[in-house]
Design an enzyme around this catalytic site. Sequence first.
Site, PDB file in Angstrom:
ATOM      1  N   ASP A 227     -25.221  42.613  31.105  1.00  0.00           N
ATOM      2  CA  ASP A 227     -26.110  42.071  32.124  1.00  0.00           C
ATOM      3  C   ASP A 227     -27.377  41.537  31.469  1.00  0.00           C
ATOM      4  O   ASP A 227     -28.150  42.297  30.873  1.00  0.00           O
ATOM      5  CB  ASP A 227     -26.476  43.156  33.138  1.00  0.00           C
ATOM      6  CG  ASP A 227     -25.295  43.552  33.998  1.00  0.00           C
ATOM      7  OD1 ASP A 227     -24.716  42.674  34.643  1.00  0.00           O
ATOM      8  OD2 ASP A 227     -24.948  44.752  34.017  1.00  0.00           O
TER       9      ASP A 227
ATOM     10  N   MET B 111     -28.256  36.797  34.817  1.00  0.00           N
ATOM     11  CA  MET B 111     -29.117  36.911  35.998  1.00  0.00           C
ATOM     12  C   MET B 111     -30.478  36.348  35.607  1.00  0.00           C
ATOM     13  O   MET B 111     -31.480  37.068  35.471  1.00  0.00           O
ATOM     14  CB  MET B 111     -29.208  38.367  36.446  1.00  0.00           C
ATOM     15  CG  MET B 111     -27.941  38.858  37.096  1.00  0.00           C
ATOM     16  SD  MET B 111     -27.997  40.610  37.564  1.00  0.00           S
ATOM     17  CE  MET B 111     -27.290  41.331  36.070  1.00  0.00           C
TER      18      MET B 111
ATOM     19  N   HIS C 101     -19.036  44.451  29.556  1.00  0.00           N
ATOM     20  CA  HIS C 101     -19.898  43.652  30.432  1.00  0.00           C
ATOM     21  C   HIS C 101     -21.347  43.753  29.975  1.00  0.00           C
ATOM     22  O   HIS C 101     -21.846  44.857  29.701  1.00  0.00           O
ATOM     23  CB  HIS C 101     -19.766  44.158  31.868  1.00  0.00           C
ATOM     24  CG  HIS C 101     -20.442  43.317  32.895  1.00  0.00           C
ATOM     25  ND1 HIS C 101     -19.837  42.223  33.475  1.00  0.00           N
ATOM     26  CD2 HIS C 101     -21.676  43.411  33.447  1.00  0.00           C
ATOM     27  CE1 HIS C 101     -20.666  41.687  34.357  1.00  0.00           C
ATOM     28  NE2 HIS C 101     -21.796  42.374  34.351  1.00  0.00           N
TER      29      HIS C 101
ATOM     30  N   SER D 166     -20.399  48.339  31.813  1.00  0.00           N
ATOM     31  CA  SER D 166     -21.633  47.586  31.619  1.00  0.00           C
ATOM     32  C   SER D 166     -22.554  48.340  30.681  1.00  0.00           C
ATOM     33  O   SER D 166     -22.941  49.486  30.948  1.00  0.00           O
ATOM     34  CB  SER D 166     -22.348  47.366  32.952  1.00  0.00           C
ATOM     35  OG  SER D 166     -23.654  46.865  32.737  1.00  0.00           O
TER      36      SER D 166
ATOM     37  N   HIS E 264     -23.042  38.286  32.008  1.00  0.00           N
ATOM     38  CA  HIS E 264     -23.518  37.940  33.351  1.00  0.00           C
ATOM     39  C   HIS E 264     -24.992  37.549  33.264  1.00  0.00           C
ATOM     40  O   HIS E 264     -25.855  38.402  33.016  1.00  0.00           O
ATOM     41  CB  HIS E 264     -23.314  39.162  34.261  1.00  0.00           C
ATOM     42  CG  HIS E 264     -23.824  38.992  35.654  1.00  0.00           C
ATOM     43  ND1 HIS E 264     -24.023  40.065  36.501  1.00  0.00           N
ATOM     44  CD2 HIS E 264     -24.178  37.894  36.371  1.00  0.00           C
ATOM     45  CE1 HIS E 264     -24.470  39.640  37.660  1.00  0.00           C
ATOM     46  NE2 HIS E 264     -24.588  38.326  37.604  1.00  0.00           N
TER      47      HIS E 264
ATOM     48  N   GLY F  55     -29.550  49.037  37.502  1.00  0.00           N
ATOM     49  CA  GLY F  55     -28.341  49.835  37.529  1.00  0.00           C
ATOM     50  C   GLY F  55     -28.510  51.069  38.399  1.00  0.00           C
ATOM     51  O   GLY F  55     -29.608  51.416  38.819  1.00  0.00           O
TER      52      GLY F  55
ATOM     53  N   MET G  21     -21.665  40.413  43.829  1.00  0.00           N
ATOM     54  CA  MET G  21     -22.640  41.493  43.671  1.00  0.00           C
ATOM     55  C   MET G  21     -22.571  42.395  44.904  1.00  0.00           C
ATOM     56  O   MET G  21     -22.765  41.932  46.031  1.00  0.00           O
ATOM     57  CB  MET G  21     -24.053  40.937  43.513  1.00  0.00           C
ATOM     58  CG  MET G  21     -24.298  40.193  42.208  1.00  0.00           C
ATOM     59  SD  MET G  21     -24.003  41.205  40.733  1.00  0.00           S
ATOM     60  CE  MET G  21     -25.152  42.562  40.976  1.00  0.00           C
TER      61      MET G  21
ATOM     62  N   ASP H 141     -19.547  44.031  41.071  1.00  0.00           N
ATOM     63  CA  ASP H 141     -20.565  44.704  40.246  1.00  0.00           C
ATOM     64  C   ASP H 141     -21.603  45.314  41.159  1.00  0.00           C
ATOM     65  O   ASP H 141     -22.233  44.615  41.952  1.00  0.00           O
ATOM     66  CB  ASP H 141     -21.210  43.674  39.307  1.00  0.00           C
ATOM     67  CG  ASP H 141     -22.200  44.291  38.330  1.00  0.00           C
ATOM     68  OD1 ASP H 141     -22.408  45.516  38.378  1.00  0.00           O
ATOM     69  OD2 ASP H 141     -22.765  43.542  37.517  1.00  0.00           O
ATOM     70  N   GLY H 142     -21.762  46.640  41.028  1.00  0.00           N
ATOM     71  CA  GLY H 142     -22.815  47.318  41.768  1.00  0.00           C
ATOM     72  C   GLY H 142     -22.291  48.491  42.567  1.00  0.00           C
ATOM     73  O   GLY H 142     -21.464  48.315  43.457  1.00  0.00           O
ATOM     74  N   GLY H 143     -22.728  49.699  42.217  1.00  0.00           N
ATOM     75  CA  GLY H 143     -22.331  50.871  42.972  1.00  0.00           C
ATOM     76  C   GLY H 143     -20.883  51.276  42.797  1.00  0.00           C
ATOM     77  O   GLY H 143     -20.328  51.987  43.647  1.00  0.00           O
TER      78      GLY H 143
ATOM     79  N   GLY I  97     -21.407  50.776  35.251  1.00  0.00           N
ATOM     80  CA  GLY I  97     -22.366  51.129  34.218  1.00  0.00           C
ATOM     81  C   GLY I  97     -22.565  52.629  34.114  1.00  0.00           C
ATOM     82  O   GLY I  97     -21.998  53.290  33.256  1.00  0.00           O
TER      83      GLY I  97
ATOM     84  N   MET J 233     -30.931  39.849  32.058  1.00  0.00           N
ATOM     85  CA  MET J 233     -31.942  39.665  33.106  1.00  0.00           C
ATOM     86  C   MET J 233     -33.242  39.168  32.488  1.00  0.00           C
ATOM     87  O   MET J 233     -33.619  39.611  31.396  1.00  0.00           O
ATOM     88  CB  MET J 233     -32.197  40.992  33.831  1.00  0.00           C
ATOM     89  CG  MET J 233     -30.956  41.667  34.367  1.00  0.00           C
ATOM     90  SD  MET J 233     -31.363  43.192  35.250  1.00  0.00           S
ATOM     91  CE  MET J 233     -29.738  43.940  35.383  1.00  0.00           C
TER      92      MET J 233
END
Length: 220
Positions: free
Chosen positions: A33, A66, A31, A6, A64, A142, A135, A173-175, A195, A35
């Site tokens: 993101d 958001m 990727h 990301s 993606h 991030g 998610m 996606d996430g962590g 990311g 936002m």
Amino acid sequence: MKLAPSILSADFTRLGEQVRRAEAAGADYIHIDVMDGRFVPNLTVGPLVVEAVRRSTSLPVDVHLMIEEPARYVQDFVSAGASILTVHQEACRHLQATLGDIRSRGSRAGVSLCPATPVHVLEEITDDIDLVLIMTVNPGFGGQTLIPASEEKVRRTQAFLTAAGCTAELEVDGGVNEATAAGLIASGADVLVAGSAVFSGDEIERNLDRLRRAVSVAAR
């Protein structure tokens, strides 16, 4: 397993260079993101950055959204070069129509679910999706820590898709990092978005190798 670095964590003064390095190091997707400061409490990039990334790589560009009212911007992001365009179930009033619009314009259509959104909301659209994005943190920033219950949600989502005969890829996606990657893949994830775990320390090649090794070692 596919890895989707990301660019949210990339150095934007060297964005093209870092995207090319990620591709050369074996990334599968790039990727992005997007936002809007409304659907999530952060403001990031728009179609112009998608265009820049598209010019920097031959990999699929995984966008993606958001954002609120994503249906208004489908054409903008497809034209900018989105190979995959993912919208949030929570932000789409007419989700099936939006997915159809994405596909009709030549991109793969994805749906993302926030941590509190149950998997069964996908029940009526399994014929309309090419990717499901779970998610594993609350979206917006991030570098967050994976929510512990996420592995079980990924497992249930993969079981749901299999039972429905849906061939959509399952992305998370996430962590995502060396400590969490193996568990997410074991739970059924096909694509890992990462990311800070990829771009931190300007060690893109080493970081991608570490992620792949973490999964392969755990799978033995």
